[in-house]
Motif scaffolding. Structure first.
Motif, mmCIF file in Angstrom:
data_model
loop_
_atom_site.group_PDB
_atom_site.id
_atom_site.type_symbol
_atom_site.label_atom_id
_atom_site.label_comp_id
_atom_site.label_asym_id
_atom_site.label_seq_id
_atom_site.Cartn_x
_atom_site.Cartn_y
_atom_site.Cartn_z
ATOM 1 N N ALA A 1 17.339 8.216 -50.395
ATOM 2 C CA ALA A 1 16.542 8.864 -51.438
ATOM 3 C C ALA A 1 16.218 10.304 -51.043
ATOM 4 C CB ALA A 1 15.258 8.082 -51.691
ATOM 5 N N ALA A 2 15.925 10.531 -49.782
ATOM 6 C CA ALA A 2 15.653 11.893 -49.307
ATOM 7 C C ALA A 2 16.898 12.764 -49.442
ATOM 8 C CB ALA A 2 15.170 11.868 -47.863
ATOM 9 N N GLY B 1 11.941 6.106 -34.800
ATOM 10 C CA GLY B 1 11.173 5.133 -35.569
ATOM 11 C C GLY B 1 11.345 5.321 -37.067
ATOM 12 N N ALA B 2 11.216 4.221 -37.784
ATOM 13 C CA ALA B 2 11.314 4.270 -39.245
ATOM 14 C C ALA B 2 10.087 4.970 -39.821
ATOM 15 C CB ALA B 2 11.418 2.854 -39.809
ATOM 16 N N MET B 3 10.298 5.688 -40.916
ATOM 17 C CA MET B 3 9.213 6.414 -41.577
ATOM 18 C C MET B 3 9.209 6.078 -43.062
ATOM 19 S SD MET B 3 9.425 10.302 -40.103
ATOM 20 C CE MET B 3 11.157 10.480 -39.719
ATOM 21 N N PRO B 4 8.028 5.971 -43.658
ATOM 22 C CA PRO B 4 7.981 5.837 -45.109
ATOM 23 C C PRO B 4 8.358 7.179 -45.749
ATOM 24 C CG PRO B 4 5.759 5.904 -44.195
ATOM 25 C CD PRO B 4 6.711 5.894 -43.040
ATOM 26 N N ALA B 5 8.633 7.153 -47.034
ATOM 27 C CA ALA B 5 9.124 8.342 -47.743
ATOM 28 C C ALA B 5 8.201 9.549 -47.583
ATOM 29 C CB ALA B 5 9.328 8.020 -49.222
ATOM 30 N N GLY B 6 6.900 9.359 -47.723
ATOM 31 C CA GLY B 6 5.965 10.470 -47.621
ATOM 32 C C GLY B 6 5.969 11.113 -46.249
ATOM 33 N N MET B 7 6.042 10.295 -45.209
ATOM 34 C CA MET B 7 6.061 10.819 -43.846
ATOM 35 C C MET B 7 7.379 11.561 -43.574
ATOM 36 S SD MET B 7 5.599 8.822 -40.219
ATOM 37 C CE MET B 7 3.925 8.307 -40.564
ATOM 38 N N LEU B 8 8.486 11.017 -44.086
ATOM 39 C CA LEU B 8 9.778 11.687 -43.923
ATOM 40 C C LEU B 8 9.752 13.042 -44.618
ATOM 41 C CD1 LEU B 8 12.706 11.872 -43.015
ATOM 42 C CD2 LEU B 8 13.332 10.514 -45.035
#
Length: 146
Positions: free
Chosen positions: A79-80, A127-134
């Motif tokens: 999505a990013a 580490g995995a990041m949610p969309a907002g953090m990415l």
């Protein structure tokens, strides 16, 4: 009018593109593929340096198929890519298939995201990041193309 050098997502050929045409529908001069398709490019040892050495920033997701957090991160990363292109190229490196790349960049945990610009690593985050953090991480670290 200034131009940048970027690699084709299909054949990895270097292409010169005017900066003001990045949002257009540019095609590769060698294979005719669209220069941007809003999806991450699969990188291998054979094509990594062509993409990482380009003038366009490269955001790489180092991942493995057996990794649960990597699979969770995949949808956020895709999505990013669709939202950020053409300001940066997004790519994925399967660390199981490309062990020499994982060793070269000393990938110790996955998923690991790294930003490259003009052949140099700018930053990385494990580490995995949610969309907002990415989105925040990209905004803070993504270089301007050129």
């Amino acid at each position: 009018m200034s131009a940048i050098i970027l690699a084709c997502p299909r054949c990895a050929s270097r292409n010169r593109m005017p900066i003001d045409r990045l949002t257009g529908d540019g095609k590769c001069g060698k294979c005719g593929a669209a220069m941007f398709n809003g999806r991450p490019v699969e990188l291998t040892a054979a094509n990594f340096d062509r993409h990482a050495g380009a003038d366009l920033p490269l955001v790489v997701d180092f991942w493995a198929p057996w990794c649960g957090p990597c699979r969770t991160m995949a949808a956020v990363f895709e999505a990013a890519a669709a939202g950020v292109e053409p300001a940066a190229r997004f790519a994925k490196v399967n660390t199981e298939a490309e062990q020499q790349l994982a060793a070269r960049f000393q990938i110790r945990s996955i998923p690991t995201l790294a930003i490259f610009h003009k052949g140099r690593e700018v930053t990385r985050q494990s580490g995995a990041m949610p969309a907002g953090m990415l989105a925040q991480w990209l905004e803070a670290h993504l270089p301007v193309p050129g």
